[in-house]
Design an enzyme around this catalytic site. Structure first.
Site, PDB file in Angstrom:
ATOM      1  CG  MET A 233      -1.838  -1.111   1.209  1.00 51.94           C
ATOM      2  SD  MET A 233      -3.256  -0.980   0.070  1.00 51.94           S
ATOM      3  CE  MET A 233      -2.774  -1.811  -1.111  1.00 51.94           C
ATOM      4  CG  HIS A 234       3.598   1.305  -3.422  1.00 48.45           C
ATOM      5  ND1 HIS A 234       4.781   0.872  -3.178  1.00 48.45           N
ATOM      6  CD2 HIS A 234       2.885   0.647  -4.221  1.00 48.45           C
ATOM      7  CE1 HIS A 234       4.896  -0.245  -4.129  1.00 48.45           C
ATOM      8  NE2 HIS A 234       3.900  -0.477  -4.661  1.00 48.45           N
ATOM      9  CG  ASP A 235       0.248   6.374  -3.149  1.00 49.97           C
ATOM     10  OD1 ASP A 235       1.618   6.343  -3.565  1.00 49.97           O
ATOM     11  OD2 ASP A 235      -0.447   6.393  -3.985  1.00 49.97           O
TER      12      ASP A 235
END
Length: 315
Positions: A233-235
């Site tokens: 969930m990079h962001d």
């Protein structure tokens, strides 16, 4: 409780949608403006996706402005093979009733920064084109930015090439301008976002938590970004960092951006201090994954179905 005033620059995108779900429902954030940029999909689609989420969370108060449709120099390449053609597949948000401002992203940012009684934190989780344009076109407002937190870059290898992370690769010329701007920048890159994964068990818990969880897991079924032990969930990491900086290990480096050749989009840190005696970026290199995962489940789980405009999972 003091709320952090935020401008959120984004290109939704499935992990962007997860971040926005928290951004629009956590009382710690005072969202002054959301701006779109071409990245995961075209800017028309990323703008629409911001409006879908603002509608879903019943946040008609959120100002939304359309941003850059292409990088400064490089040819635009999207990531629809990862995020689906629309950027947010799998869920029908129904008839969207939110609208954009009659201002460009840069002009809207200037208006917010000039009118704010306090400095504003800028969070950029897509290509940095809008931020670079703001810096070059309106240097007079840079002093109104408290700090810039970006999802992008990597010192340990890329997800587009062997060295380049997607957001920086999309517009390396913009990233170079941003990193050399003198702003207080924290880089939340693949060095941590590929560690802060959510497991299959977590996805299952989200699906049963509430309608927001159902919306996100419906999208995740189409999410082509997978690691061996979970989905990144990079962001979302940018918001977790703002709320829990103690969960990250940061090192200060001078970071250069490669803007041409086979390493285009690479972020190169002067680790040996061979060329620079100062730093321009705080680089996150470590993260407490269990704490991140637990927080993420709790952050989504606390969103009441009464806060939202329900849609339906697409079959």
């Amino acid at each position: 409780m003091h709320k952090t005033p935020i401008i959120f620059d984004t290109d939704p995108g499935i992990d962007d949608a997860a971040a926005i779900s928290i951004l629009l429902t956590n009382p710690a954030f005072d969202v002054k403006l959301m701006t779109s940029v071409a990245g995961n999909v075209t800017v028309d689609k990323t703008t629409t996706n911001i409006l879908k989420l603002a509608h879903f969370f019943n946040r008609q108060d959120i100002k939304v402005a359309r941003g850059a449709e292409k990088p400064l120099v490089k040819k635009f390449e999207d990531a629809s093979h990862i995020h689906g053609e629309s950027g947010m597949p799998g869920y029908d948000f129904g008839e969207v009733q939110t609208t954009i401002l009659d201002l460009s992203a840069v002009d809207a940012m200037v208006e917010v920064l000039q009118s704010s009684p306090e400095k504003v934190t800028v969070v950029a989780v897509g290509a940095f084109t809008n931020i670079a344009n703001l810096i070059t076109q309106h240097p007079e407002v840079i002093s109104k930015i408290e700090r810039l937190v970006v999802m992008g870059g990597s010192l340990s290898g890329g997800n587009m090439t062997s060295v380049a992370e997607f957001n920086v690769f999309t517009d390396p010329d913009a990233a170079k301008i941003v990193f050399n701007s003198g702003l207080d920048i924290t880089m939340i890159g693949l060095d941590v976002t590929l560690k802060a994964l959510i497991s299959g068990d977590t996805v299952a818990k989200l699906q049963g938590a509430n309608e927001t969880g159902r919306m996100l897991t419906a999208m995740m079924a189409f999410y082509g970004d997978n690691e061996e032990t979970g989905k990144p969930m990079h962001d979302v990491n940018t918001l977790y960092y703002l709320l829990h900086p103690e969960s990250y290990q940061l090192v200060d480096y001078w970071v250069d951006v490669v803007t041409d050749g086979p390493a285009i989009g690479g972020t190169v840190a002067d680790i040996r201090h061979a060329y620079h005696d100062k730093h321009n970026v705080h680089v996150a290199l470590g993260v407490d994954r269990p704490a991140f995962e637990q927080w993420f489940i709790a952050a989504i789980g606390q969103i009441s179905d009464e806060q939202i405009n329900m849609g339906k999972v697409e079959i």
